[in-house]
Scaffold this motif. Structure first.
Motif, PDB file in Angstrom:
ATOM      1  N   ILE A  29      -8.511  -9.550   6.955  1.00 26.33           N
ATOM      2  CA  ILE A  29      -7.886  -8.378   7.565  1.00 26.33           C
ATOM      3  C   ILE A  29      -7.171  -7.552   6.497  1.00 26.33           C
ATOM      4  N   ILE A  30      -6.608  -8.215   5.491  1.00 29.53           N
ATOM      5  CA  ILE A  30      -5.994  -7.491   4.380  1.00 29.53           C
ATOM      6  C   ILE A  30      -7.057  -6.698   3.615  1.00 29.53           C
ATOM      7  N   GLU A  31      -8.235  -7.281   3.445  1.00 26.16           N
ATOM      8  CA  GLU A  31      -9.324  -6.574   2.769  1.00 26.16           C
ATOM      9  C   GLU A  31      -9.759  -5.349   3.562  1.00 26.16           C
ATOM     10  N   LYS A  32      -9.782  -5.479   4.869  1.00 23.07           N
ATOM     11  CA  LYS A  32     -10.141  -4.342   5.731  1.00 23.07           C
ATOM     12  C   LYS A  32      -9.166  -3.184   5.510  1.00 23.07           C
ATOM     13  N   PHE A  33      -7.855  -3.484   5.538  1.00 21.48           N
ATOM     14  CA  PHE A  33      -6.861  -2.440   5.334  1.00 21.48           C
ATOM     15  C   PHE A  33      -6.897  -1.906   3.907  1.00 21.48           C
ATOM     16  N   SER A  34      -7.217  -2.771   2.953  1.00 24.79           N
ATOM     17  CA  SER A  34      -7.308  -2.346   1.562  1.00 24.79           C
ATOM     18  C   SER A  34      -8.428  -1.326   1.376  1.00 24.79           C
ATOM     19  N   SER A  35      -9.568  -1.575   2.005  1.00 22.52           N
ATOM     20  CA  SER A  35     -10.677  -0.615   1.941  1.00 22.52           C
ATOM     21  C   SER A  35     -10.282   0.714   2.572  1.00 22.52           C
ATOM     22  N   GLN A  36      -9.570   0.637   3.683  1.00 25.14           N
ATOM     23  CA  GLN A  36      -9.101   1.852   4.355  1.00 25.14           C
ATOM     24  C   GLN A  36      -8.147   2.630   3.456  1.00 25.14           C
ATOM     25  N   MET A  50       0.843  -1.192   0.000  1.00 26.00           N
ATOM     26  CA  MET A  50       0.000   0.000   0.000  1.00 26.00           C
ATOM     27  C   MET A  50       0.876   1.239   0.000  1.00 26.00           C
ATOM     28  N   ALA A  51       0.493   2.230  -0.799  1.00 19.97           N
ATOM     29  CA  ALA A  51       1.269   3.463  -0.910  1.00 19.97           C
ATOM     30  C   ALA A  51       0.345   4.673  -0.829  1.00 19.97           C
ATOM     31  N   GLY A  52       0.854   5.755  -0.250  1.00 22.98           N
ATOM     32  CA  GLY A  52       0.064   6.978  -0.129  1.00 22.98           C
ATOM     33  C   GLY A  52       0.792   7.999   0.715  1.00 22.98           C
ATOM     34  N   ASN A  53       0.058   8.994   1.193  1.00 18.19           N
ATOM     35  CA  ASN A  53       0.701   9.999   2.040  1.00 18.19           C
ATOM     36  C   ASN A  53       0.994   9.421   3.421  1.00 18.19           C
ATOM     37  N   ASP A  54       1.865  10.085   4.169  1.00 18.02           N
ATOM     38  CA  ASP A  54       2.353   9.504   5.424  1.00 18.02           C
ATOM     39  C   ASP A  54       1.250   9.324   6.463  1.00 18.02           C
ATOM     40  N   SER A  88      -3.305  -5.544  15.180  1.00 20.46           N
ATOM     41  CA  SER A  88      -3.839  -6.826  14.693  1.00 20.46           C
ATOM     42  C   SER A  88      -2.708  -7.793  14.380  1.00 20.46           C
ATOM     43  N   ARG A  89      -1.644  -7.733  15.150  1.00 19.85           N
ATOM     44  CA  ARG A  89      -0.419  -8.457  14.799  1.00 19.85           C
ATOM     45  C   ARG A  89      -0.584  -9.970  14.807  1.00 19.85           C
ATOM     46  N   ASP A  90      -1.646 -10.500  15.423  1.00 18.69           N
ATOM     47  CA  ASP A  90      -1.881 -11.945  15.374  1.00 18.69           C
ATOM     48  C   ASP A  90      -2.408 -12.382  14.013  1.00 18.69           C
ATOM     49  N   GLN A  91      -2.919 -11.433  13.230  1.00 14.02           N
ATOM     50  CA  GLN A  91      -3.519 -11.760  11.946  1.00 14.02           C
ATOM     51  C   GLN A  91      -2.771 -11.182  10.757  1.00 14.02           C
ATOM     52  N   VAL A  92      -1.901 -10.231  11.011  1.00 16.02           N
ATOM     53  CA  VAL A  92      -1.174  -9.590   9.911  1.00 16.02           C
ATOM     54  C   VAL A  92       0.195  -9.147  10.413  1.00 16.02           C
ATOM     55  N   LYS A  93       1.191  -9.227   9.535  1.00 21.73           N
ATOM     56  CA  LYS A  93       2.543  -8.781   9.875  1.00 21.73           C
ATOM     57  C   LYS A  93       2.958  -7.645   8.948  1.00 21.73           C
ATOM     58  N   ILE A  94       3.688  -6.694   9.495  1.00 27.29           N
ATOM     59  CA  ILE A  94       4.308  -5.648   8.684  1.00 27.29           C
ATOM     60  C   ILE A  94       5.677  -6.163   8.254  1.00 27.29           C
ATOM     61  N   LEU A  95       5.850  -6.402   6.962  1.00 24.86           N
ATOM     62  CA  LEU A  95       7.138  -6.889   6.461  1.00 24.86           C
ATOM     63  C   LEU A  95       8.143  -5.758   6.354  1.00 24.86           C
ATOM     64  N   PHE A  96       7.684  -4.585   5.917  1.00 21.38           N
ATOM     65  CA  PHE A  96       8.508  -3.386   5.996  1.00 21.38           C
ATOM     66  C   PHE A  96       7.652  -2.157   5.749  1.00 21.38           C
ATOM     67  N   ARG A  97       8.201  -1.023   6.161  1.00 21.53           N
ATOM     68  CA  ARG A  97       7.561   0.282   5.982  1.00 21.53           C
ATOM     69  C   ARG A  97       8.652   1.250   5.533  1.00 21.53           C
ATOM     70  N   GLU A  98       8.389   2.023   4.491  1.00 21.68           N
ATOM     71  CA  GLU A  98       9.390   2.940   3.956  1.00 21.68           C
ATOM     72  C   GLU A  98       8.809   4.345   3.782  1.00 21.68           C
ATOM     73  N   HIS A  99       9.639   5.336   4.067  1.00 23.70           N
ATOM     74  CA  HIS A  99       9.323   6.725   3.736  1.00 23.70           C
ATOM     75  C   HIS A  99      10.248   7.128   2.601  1.00 23.70           C
ATOM     76  N   VAL A 100       9.681   7.637   1.516  1.00 26.03           N
ATOM     77  CA  VAL A 100      10.451   7.942   0.311  1.00 26.03           C
ATOM     78  C   VAL A 100      10.367   9.430   0.015  1.00 26.03           C
ATOM     79  N   SER A 101      11.506  10.015  -0.301  1.00 18.42           N
ATOM     80  CA  SER A 101      11.567  11.413  -0.713  1.00 18.42           C
ATOM     81  C   SER A 101      12.387  11.477  -2.000  1.00 18.42           C
ATOM     82  N   MET A 131       4.325  -2.854   3.367  1.00 18.30           N
ATOM     83  CA  MET A 131       4.030  -4.189   2.856  1.00 18.30           C
ATOM     84  C   MET A 131       3.536  -5.049   4.012  1.00 18.30           C
ATOM     85  N   LEU A 132       2.334  -5.609   3.837  1.00 14.19           N
ATOM     86  CA  LEU A 132       1.704  -6.440   4.858  1.00 14.19           C
ATOM     87  C   LEU A 132       1.580  -7.879   4.370  1.00 14.19           C
TER      88      LEU A 132
END
Length: 216
Positions: free
Chosen positions: A85-92, A34-38, A51-64, A78-79
């Protein structure tokens, strides 16, 4: 429609939390970029941690990225987790104007040399053109783009008198920059390095799935 989708996703997520002992924890998971503003990615990261029992954050990056007279700033994450739970975050993400790509395990088994490219739309188009000119055989499997704002600033290397900067800065903040994410499959393994070189020279962020831990 988006609100209804979110409610359905939340209900499915609730069922997963009650029945997770019956869920196949290997084959029923998805990767999602997922990509967007900070602010948007901050919110998603916070809820993913909750929700760490159902989803893991593989990495998070800030790009300039500095391009011409403008510096473009965005975040992506990247989740890896259960589809509801992925669908929930996707809708968000979509409601917040972000871009996203979901990748299921069947892609990994059926398509060679998967790579995700993240960058501004104009640069992504140039990269795709450059890859094609190198006679690399590849296909675009998935793509998405932002509909919300991406933060921009006047490039500090671009010299302007202070009074002009104060005039033009708000215009740059009201950016129409479109951020794009695409999933490509490169036919031949020996061409992956060519793609890496082209993306690096164009300052495109690349996720190469051969470097990912498939048992994350």
């Amino acid at each position: 429609m988006m609100i209804e989708d979110s409610i359905q996703a939340l209900r499915r997520a609730a069922r997963i939390s009650n029945d997770k002992d019956d869920v196949d924890t290997t084959h029923d998971k998805l990767w999602c970029i997922m990509a967007g503003n900070d602010a948007l990615i901050d919110d998603i990261a916070y809820e993913a941690i909750s929700s760490r029992d159902q989803v893991k954050i593989l990495f998070r990056e800030h790009v300039s990225l500095s391009e011409d007279k403008v510096t473009k700033k965005f975040d992506f994450i990247m989740l890896y987790g259960f589809p509801p739970i992925i669908e929930k975050f996707s809708s968000q993400c979509k409601e917040g104007g972000g871009a996203l790509i979901q990748i299921s395990p069947n892609y990994l088994g059926s398509k060679p040399n998967l790579m995700v490219l993240v960058g501004s739309e104009d640069t992504i188009r140039k990269v795709v053109s450059d890859i094609e000119k190198e006679r690399v055989q590849f296909g675009i499997l998935l793509d998405d783009q932002t509909t919300g704002y991406i933060e921009t600033d006047i490039n500090t290397k671009f010299k302007l008198p202070n009074f002009l900067k104060s005039t033009f800065a708000p215009l740059f903040k009201m950016s129409d920059v479109v951020l794009k994410t695409i999933l490509i499959s490169v036919d031949k393994h020996q061409d992956v390095d060519k793609v890496q070189e082209i993306t690096a020279s164009n300052k495109i962020f690349v996720i190469d799935f051969k470097d990912m831990d498939m048992e994350a």
